[in-house]
Design a protein around this motif. Sequence first.
Motif: not given
Length: 551
Positions: A26-27, A33-34, A63-65, A85-89
């Motif tokens: 997720v980026r 990060g999240i 970026v997180e895995v 989700a609007p915050e997810v690229r």
Amino acid sequence: MVPTANFGTKDEPGFELEQSADLIVVRTHSGPGIPHRSGSVRTPLSAELDDARLVARYPEAGVEVYRLPADSPSVAERKRVLDAAPEVRFAGHVLVDPGTGEPVLYTENIFVKFVDDADPRECRAVLDEAGLRIREQVGYAANAFFAAAPEGTGQRVFDIANALLARADVLYCHPELIRHSSRKAIFPQQWHLQTAVIGGKSVDAHANVAAAHAVTRGAGVTIAVVDDGVDIDHPEFAGAGKVVAPRDVTTGTDDPRPKDSFGTGPDAGDNHGTACAGVACANGTVGASGVAPEAKLMPIRLASGLGSQAEAKAFQWAADNGADVISCSWGPADGAWFQPNDPVHGRVVALPASTRLAMEHALTTGRDGRGCVILFAAGNGNESVDNDGYASFPKVIAVAACNDTGKRSVYSDFGKAVWCAFPSSDFGHRPFGHPEPLTTGIWTVDRHGRDGYNSGRVADGDATGDFTNSFGGTSSACPGAAGVVALMLSVRPNLTSDRVKDLLRESCDKIDPQGGAYGADGRSDKYGFGRLDALAAVRVAQNAGQVAPVV
């Protein structure tokens, strides 16, 4: 189609990556990060990942895995929700090294090196024709470029790179591939692992762990930490295969995470287990190294009372699921170390038969019959460990605490059962004539954010609350010694548990020779056979033959 990349020339072999079935990357647009777990207010995005475990973090890229649980929606289904989700690229599948399972992130950037005598204008034209935008012509090689494919190219970036590499005028070409950097470092505050300068003072009372790391870091060994909850989402426990067979024997689930809602303060909440696990085997990639940073962690949450059936099940779980070393920083309640007349000092607590049999199960059937090595904290009551049926059980290793000047920590229990000592915290106490320590204690992993021993103060560790600078007691000494055992088993995996215990007597420094009162057998009631020397322990393990242990 399996993505392939080549870091060499077209005539050299490349390598394949495979797509993970349970990892998702997720980026975010924001970068860091999240925002999850560390805050008191959850967001819809963080809630979507509540059941996932963070395995790698790249904060500079946002970026997180995460590893999804086996019974959760697929990566593709989760991706659809996260992409909305609007915050997810970007959210998507993760490529991994087929041999190790290690995540390998790819960007949509490509490195290209044309032959030296190529016309630079023709090089640029080739890149333009391939649909690449030149981000930089690098200065460390002739006709070398760092170029970007259009956003959304995804895994097709491998095909673009391989097509360019096939050209006669291209020498090297590959996508930008990123693996988690692993410093496995000992950090400056960790005086128990190597000589350090703390508060302007030189501290040289360590267990020689840095030197041992030149030989081994504990790879191939699993340490079970039986304690309260462990924050397995902490970056220092990240990485493919780091956490194995997690268990909560109190609730009967596979989630060993802390389960309190009042985790701030020295005595509140499930804080203890995370710090113990950090001392034993934290990765050392962010801010704290364990004694055996490459050992695997088996976190077993035990929040039940002393003598409970859950207590016995903890040892059974560890043995039956592949633990090599079992670290236990708990036991009967201690008397007040600063009150010599506390009646608790004389109380004898026997080891229940149920727990003893479970421990013997681990000692005899664990490690394919070689036996798990079990270590217990000697205790923090400034009293006889021999009254503690757990730590004094003859087949386990009782670990006492010594301080940052190479003397006994004022609270550390003593007695015939003490087998060795490991560096830990201390207190000054004027009535005993005991001087103030040079340090606040042991620097190790803390629960992330406001929970834990450090609520986010630099004075207590770091501003994010991920580390604490004052962990201690024989609670810290025990997992430190467990880490040393892991280093030994890493170089000599066929040692029996009895042989390990015997070899530890040859691996200790006779600290405090005047105050230690070492006997003719080389043992002290305060330090056992002395303070552990990790390098010496590794060397005796390397040289050990399978001879009968000394009884």
